[in-house]
Design a protein around this motif. Structure first.
Motif, PDB file in Angstrom:
ATOM      1  N   ASP A 185       0.856  -1.191   0.000  1.00  0.00           N
ATOM      2  CA  ASP A 185       0.000   0.000   0.000  1.00  0.00           C
ATOM      3  C   ASP A 185       0.888   1.236   0.000  1.00  0.00           C
ATOM      4  O   ASP A 185       1.514   1.563   1.005  1.00  0.00           O
ATOM      5  CB  ASP A 185      -0.909  -0.007   1.233  1.00  0.00           C
ATOM      6  N   GLU A 186       0.952   1.913  -1.139  1.00  0.00           N
ATOM      7  CA  GLU A 186       1.835   3.069  -1.282  1.00  0.00           C
ATOM      8  C   GLU A 186       1.421   4.220  -0.364  1.00  0.00           C
ATOM      9  O   GLU A 186       2.261   4.874   0.230  1.00  0.00           O
ATOM     10  CB  GLU A 186       1.879   3.538  -2.732  1.00  0.00           C
ATOM     11  N   GLU A 187       0.115   4.461  -0.248  1.00  0.00           N
ATOM     12  CA  GLU A 187      -0.370   5.562   0.596  1.00  0.00           C
ATOM     13  C   GLU A 187       0.011   5.370   2.060  1.00  0.00           C
ATOM     14  O   GLU A 187       0.373   6.315   2.746  1.00  0.00           O
ATOM     15  CB  GLU A 187      -1.883   5.711   0.462  1.00  0.00           C
ATOM     16  N   LYS A 188      -0.068   4.150   2.544  1.00  0.00           N
ATOM     17  CA  LYS A 188       0.268   3.860   3.942  1.00  0.00           C
ATOM     18  C   LYS A 188       1.755   3.542   4.127  1.00  0.00           C
ATOM     19  O   LYS A 188       2.219   3.396   5.250  1.00  0.00           O
ATOM     20  CB  LYS A 188      -0.575   2.695   4.461  1.00  0.00           C
ATOM     21  N   GLY A 189       2.482   3.401   3.020  1.00  0.00           N
ATOM     22  CA  GLY A 189       3.901   3.077   3.108  1.00  0.00           C
ATOM     23  C   GLY A 189       4.155   1.667   3.616  1.00  0.00           C
ATOM     24  O   GLY A 189       5.069   1.429   4.392  1.00  0.00           O
ATOM     25  N   ILE A 190       3.343   0.719   3.151  1.00  0.00           N
ATOM     26  CA  ILE A 190       3.464  -0.661   3.618  1.00  0.00           C
ATOM     27  C   ILE A 190       4.022  -1.540   2.500  1.00  0.00           C
ATOM     28  O   ILE A 190       3.539  -1.514   1.374  1.00  0.00           O
ATOM     29  CB  ILE A 190       2.099  -1.218   4.069  1.00  0.00           C
ATOM     30  N   SER A 191       5.048  -2.299   2.844  1.00  0.00           N
ATOM     31  CA  SER A 191       5.653  -3.246   1.907  1.00  0.00           C
ATOM     32  C   SER A 191       5.809  -4.596   2.582  1.00  0.00           C
ATOM     33  O   SER A 191       5.799  -4.698   3.809  1.00  0.00           O
ATOM     34  CB  SER A 191       7.028  -2.750   1.452  1.00  0.00           C
ATOM     35  N   SER A 192       5.966  -5.609   1.792  1.00  0.00           N
ATOM     36  CA  SER A 192       6.238  -6.956   2.274  1.00  0.00           C
ATOM     37  C   SER A 192       7.656  -7.323   1.850  1.00  0.00           C
ATOM     38  O   SER A 192       8.052  -7.062   0.714  1.00  0.00           O
ATOM     39  CB  SER A 192       5.244  -7.944   1.653  1.00  0.00           C
TER      40      SER A 192
END
Length: 84
Positions: free
Chosen positions: A34-41
């Protein structure tokens, strides 16, 4: 993603009193969630030869703990870089 493996370098010769393990293959795959939340795996893969005769549960536990420490160091470094 990135990958790595063990290599031999003349500038870092083997020590006769030390047994070095080999990284056969190792790497990371980072996927944006999620780019908006800055979440990566981040998935980490590693195939190593420790060159030691230890039970699987010991090497798995050791590897898991080391990967957790490595991940924490990476996260801290990324946070440092983002502050700049």
């Amino acid at each position: 993603c990135d990958t790595s493996r063990s290599i031999e370098l003349s500038t870092y010769p083997c020590n006769k009193n030390v047994v070095r393990g080999d990284i056969i293959y190792s790497g990371h795959v980072v996927t944006l969630i999620d780019e908006e939340k800055g979440i990566s795996s981040c998935k980490m893969y590693s195939e190593c030869d420790f060159k030691a005769n230890v039970p699987g549960f010991l090497s798995k536990s050791f590897s898991k703990d080391e990967m957790k420490k490595y991940t924490e160091r990476c996260i801290n470094r990324i946070k440092e870089l983002l502050k700049k």
